[in-house]
Design a protein around this motif. Structure first.
Motif, PDB file in Angstrom:
ATOM      1  N   ARG A   1       9.169   7.894  15.083  1.00  0.00           N
ATOM      2  CA  ARG A   1      10.596   7.688  14.804  1.00  0.00           C
ATOM      3  C   ARG A   1      11.474   8.889  15.123  1.00  0.00           C
TER       4      ARG A   1
ATOM      5  N   LEU B   1       8.494  -0.607  17.070  1.00  0.00           N
ATOM      6  CA  LEU B   1       8.380   0.828  16.914  1.00  0.00           C
ATOM      7  C   LEU B   1       7.312   1.131  15.889  1.00  0.00           C
TER       8      LEU B   1
ATOM      9  N   PHE C   1      15.754   1.875  16.562  1.00  0.00           N
ATOM     10  CA  PHE C   1      15.105   1.409  17.775  1.00  0.00           C
ATOM     11  C   PHE C   1      15.993   0.382  18.442  1.00  0.00           C
TER      12      PHE C   1
ATOM     13  N   THR D   1      18.737   4.671  22.003  1.00  0.00           N
ATOM     14  CA  THR D   1      17.938   5.270  20.923  1.00  0.00           C
ATOM     15  C   THR D   1      16.696   5.952  21.485  1.00  0.00           C
TER      16      THR D   1
END
Length: 88
Positions: free
Chosen positions: A21, A16, A58, A36
């Motif tokens: 995020r 990620l 993640f 997620t």
């Protein structure tokens, strides 16, 4: 998977970019991202400020593995992987 003798077996990975995020509403996405969901939209980008705490969630790629008794699970986190992401 870390064996008692120190031998390590690689099991799975995830990745990620911290700028991506921001969680997303799964109903707004064109496909199922699993547990997620993240937006990845330029508008939703969250800049990273050095020294500032942030929450990163993640998923790891799915796998099935049996960890033997006496073995340990190791999770490694690395940052600034310039060979994977273009910095701009």
């Amino acid at each position: 998977d870390v064996a008692p003798d120190g031998r390590v077996t690689y099991v799975t990975e995830g990745m990620l970019r911290a700028i991506h995020r921001r969680p997303a509403d799964p109903r707004s996405l064109p496909y199922d991202q699993g547990a997620t969901p993240l937006s990845f939209r330029r508008l939703d980008a969250q800049l990273v400020t050095p020294g500032e705490r942030m929450r990163l969630r993640f998923a790891l790629f799915p796998t099935a593995v049996r960890i033997a008794a006496g073995h340990r699970v190791r999770i490694s986190i690395a940052g600034a992987d310039t060979s994977v992401f273009t910095l701009y």
